[in-house]
Design a protein around this motif. Structure first.
Motif, PDB file in Angstrom:
ATOM      1  N   ALA A  72       0.852  -1.185   0.000  1.00 43.40           N
ATOM      2  CA  ALA A  72       0.000   0.000   0.000  1.00 43.40           C
ATOM      3  C   ALA A  72       0.887   1.233   0.000  1.00 43.40           C
ATOM      4  N   ILE A  73       0.429   2.290  -0.651  1.00 43.30           N
ATOM      5  CA  ILE A  73       1.177   3.536  -0.731  1.00 43.30           C
ATOM      6  C   ILE A  73       0.300   4.653  -0.194  1.00 43.30           C
ATOM      7  N   ALA A  74       0.894   5.537   0.615  1.00 39.39           N
ATOM      8  CA  ALA A  74       0.132   6.613   1.247  1.00 39.39           C
ATOM      9  C   ALA A  74       0.990   7.870   1.358  1.00 39.39           C
ATOM     10  N   ILE A  75       0.323   8.973   1.645  1.00 42.23           N
ATOM     11  CA  ILE A  75       0.937  10.276   1.926  1.00 42.23           C
ATOM     12  C   ILE A  75       1.897  10.704   0.808  1.00 42.23           C
ATOM     13  N   PRO A  76       1.468  10.711  -0.453  1.00 41.78           N
ATOM     14  CA  PRO A  76       2.371  11.143  -1.526  1.00 41.78           C
ATOM     15  C   PRO A  76       2.627  12.645  -1.465  1.00 41.78           C
ATOM     16  N   ASP A  77       3.818  13.071  -1.890  1.00 42.80           N
ATOM     17  CA  ASP A  77       4.184  14.484  -1.871  1.00 42.80           C
ATOM     18  C   ASP A  77       5.122  14.770  -3.041  1.00 42.80           C
ATOM     19  N   TRP A  78       4.910  15.885  -3.718  1.00 43.31           N
ATOM     20  CA  TRP A  78       5.724  16.264  -4.859  1.00 43.31           C
ATOM     21  C   TRP A  78       7.031  16.909  -4.420  1.00 43.31           C
ATOM     22  N   PHE A  79       8.116  16.594  -5.119  1.00 51.66           N
ATOM     23  CA  PHE A  79       9.334  17.372  -4.997  1.00 51.66           C
ATOM     24  C   PHE A  79       9.160  18.668  -5.789  1.00 51.66           C
ATOM     25  N   ASP A 104      10.831  20.012  -8.072  1.00 53.77           N
ATOM     26  CA  ASP A 104      11.118  19.923  -9.504  1.00 53.77           C
ATOM     27  C   ASP A 104       9.992  19.267 -10.305  1.00 53.77           C
ATOM     28  N   GLY A 105       8.977  18.710  -9.601  1.00 51.94           N
ATOM     29  CA  GLY A 105       7.854  18.083 -10.281  1.00 51.94           C
ATOM     30  C   GLY A 105       8.194  16.790 -10.985  1.00 51.94           C
ATOM     31  N   LYS A 106       9.419  16.287 -10.792  1.00 45.62           N
ATOM     32  CA  LYS A 106       9.868  15.086 -11.494  1.00 45.62           C
ATOM     33  C   LYS A 106       9.918  13.859 -10.587  1.00 45.62           C
ATOM     34  N   ARG A 107       9.742  14.073  -9.284  1.00 44.83           N
ATOM     35  CA  ARG A 107       9.843  12.976  -8.322  1.00 44.83           C
ATOM     36  C   ARG A 107       8.711  13.052  -7.320  1.00 44.83           C
ATOM     37  N   LEU A 108       8.367  11.890  -6.782  1.00 41.01           N
ATOM     38  CA  LEU A 108       7.367  11.783  -5.724  1.00 41.01           C
ATOM     39  C   LEU A 108       7.998  11.116  -4.503  1.00 41.01           C
ATOM     40  N   LEU A 109       7.571  11.571  -3.352  1.00 44.46           N
ATOM     41  CA  LEU A 109       7.933  10.923  -2.086  1.00 44.46           C
ATOM     42  C   LEU A 109       6.670  10.319  -1.512  1.00 44.46           C
ATOM     43  N   TYR A 110       6.753   9.085  -1.007  1.00 45.15           N
ATOM     44  CA  TYR A 110       5.574   8.503  -0.379  1.00 45.15           C
ATOM     45  C   TYR A 110       5.967   7.418   0.620  1.00 45.15           C
ATOM     46  N   LEU A 111       4.985   7.024   1.408  1.00 40.75           N
ATOM     47  CA  LEU A 111       5.141   5.940   2.370  1.00 40.75           C
ATOM     48  C   LEU A 111       4.671   4.648   1.713  1.00 40.75           C
ATOM     49  N   SER A 112       5.546   3.654   1.676  1.00 39.25           N
ATOM     50  CA  SER A 112       5.223   2.344   1.109  1.00 39.25           C
ATOM     51  C   SER A 112       5.166   1.321   2.245  1.00 39.25           C
ATOM     52  N   VAL A 121       4.513  11.292   7.327  1.00 36.82           N
ATOM     53  CA  VAL A 121       5.678  11.717   6.546  1.00 36.82           C
ATOM     54  C   VAL A 121       5.376  13.076   5.929  1.00 36.82           C
ATOM     55  N   ALA A 122       6.372  13.987   5.930  1.00 33.23           N
ATOM     56  CA  ALA A 122       6.191  15.297   5.311  1.00 33.23           C
ATOM     57  C   ALA A 122       7.509  15.759   4.695  1.00 33.23           C
ATOM     58  N   LEU A 123       7.464  16.120   3.414  1.00 35.71           N
ATOM     59  CA  LEU A 123       8.625  16.621   2.687  1.00 35.71           C
ATOM     60  C   LEU A 123       8.712  18.132   2.842  1.00 35.71           C
ATOM     61  N   SER A 124       9.918  18.645   3.106  1.00 42.24           N
ATOM     62  CA  SER A 124      10.086  20.093   3.231  1.00 42.24           C
ATOM     63  C   SER A 124       9.842  20.768   1.887  1.00 42.24           C
ATOM     64  N   PRO A 125       9.335  22.003   1.881  1.00 40.28           N
ATOM     65  CA  PRO A 125       9.051  22.696   0.611  1.00 40.28           C
ATOM     66  C   PRO A 125      10.265  22.847  -0.292  1.00 40.28           C
ATOM     67  N   ASP A 126      11.478  22.928   0.286  1.00 41.18           N
ATOM     68  CA  ASP A 126      12.669  23.036  -0.549  1.00 41.18           C
ATOM     69  C   ASP A 126      13.150  21.675  -1.057  1.00 41.18           C
ATOM     70  N   GLY A 127      12.488  20.598  -0.640  1.00 37.14           N
ATOM     71  CA  GLY A 127      12.808  19.259  -1.121  1.00 37.14           C
ATOM     72  C   GLY A 127      14.081  18.666  -0.566  1.00 37.14           C
ATOM     73  N   LYS A 128      14.627  19.248   0.507  1.00 41.09           N
ATOM     74  CA  LYS A 128      15.915  18.800   1.026  1.00 41.09           C
ATOM     75  C   LYS A 128      15.813  17.884   2.244  1.00 41.09           C
ATOM     76  N   GLN A 129      14.672  17.910   2.951  1.00 42.94           N
ATOM     77  CA  GLN A 129      14.551  17.148   4.188  1.00 42.94           C
ATOM     78  C   GLN A 129      13.160  16.530   4.308  1.00 42.94           C
TER      79      GLN A 129
END
Length: 215
Positions: free
Chosen positions: A25-32, A34-42, A79-87
């Motif tokens: 299952a995949i949850a909490i997706p978030d865009w980087f 650059d719009g080219k990558r996704l972060l999520y919980l698997s 899970v939460a990705l920082s707006p600058d995509g670094k952390q």
């Protein structure tokens, strides 16, 4: 029925699958940014145990990179990705220590650092993690049950550590925290009692940066 993440073109309505899953299952997706990558919980199950990992997916190649995997006996709760995509900020529920932990993870790689640890009856509330728009603060909810009463308060902490700063809000339940792009206000879902659910907004809540002292 197919389960997965899908992209919907806002102009044409075309739907494109990003990830289709059967054994996880995949949850909490978030865009980087650059719009080219996704972060999520698997999450998947092994021998009756849920195994959770924070994953980065390259949309062009479909390749996945595991950024963090929870140890045995621990569950990734938010899970939460920082707006600058670094952390990445994440919360863990540790069964053995009966604790909830707020951790910080560098996207470039390296060990996760611990920012906050709460032991029962206090708990870091799931679905409450968010970042300020300038990536200078992590906002999270902390709850405590006392008899029949349970209150959740919002706090903010710097990614560099230190003591959390209370934002002056306490309700039965606080979730789905989201910052306005300019950083002046945040919105959240609040629950009071069993049946009352509302969407609230706050402003003027983060610590004021200290001015440099002249010598």
């Amino acid at each position: 029925m197919r389960h997965g993440l899908f992209l919907v073109d806002a102009q044409t309505g075309d739907v494109t699958p990003v990830v289709i899953w059967e054994d996880r299952a995949i949850a909490i997706p978030d865009w980087f940014p650059d719009g080219k990558r996704l972060l999520y919980l698997s999450q998947h199950t092994e021998a009756g145990t849920i195994i959770g990992a924070v994953v980065i997916r390259d949309l062009a190649t479909g390749q996945e990179k595991v950024l963090f995997q929870a140890a045995s006996g621990a569950t990734i709760d938010d899970v939460a990705l920082s707006p600058d995509g670094k952390q990445v900020a994440l919360t863990l529920l540790e069964k053995q220590t009966r604790s909830s932990v707020l951790k910080l993870l560098p996207v470039a790689g390296g060990e996760a650092s611990e920012l906050v640890r709460s032991k029962e009856p206090e708990v870091i509330v799931g679905d409450s993690l968010s970042w300020s728009s300038d990536s200078r603060y992590i906002v999270f909810g902390k709850g405590r049950s006392t008899g029949q009463e349970r209150k959740t308060q919002l706090l903010a902490i710097s990614p560099s550590g230190g003591e959390p700063h209370a934002l002056g809000l306490a309700m039965d339940s606080v979730s789905s925290v989201s910052f306005e792009p300019n950083g002046h206000r945040l919105a959240f879902v609040a629950r009071e009692g069993k049946d009352k659910v509302e969407v609230w907004a706050m402003e003027n809540f983060l610590p004021t940066p200290k001015a440099a002292r002249r010598r």
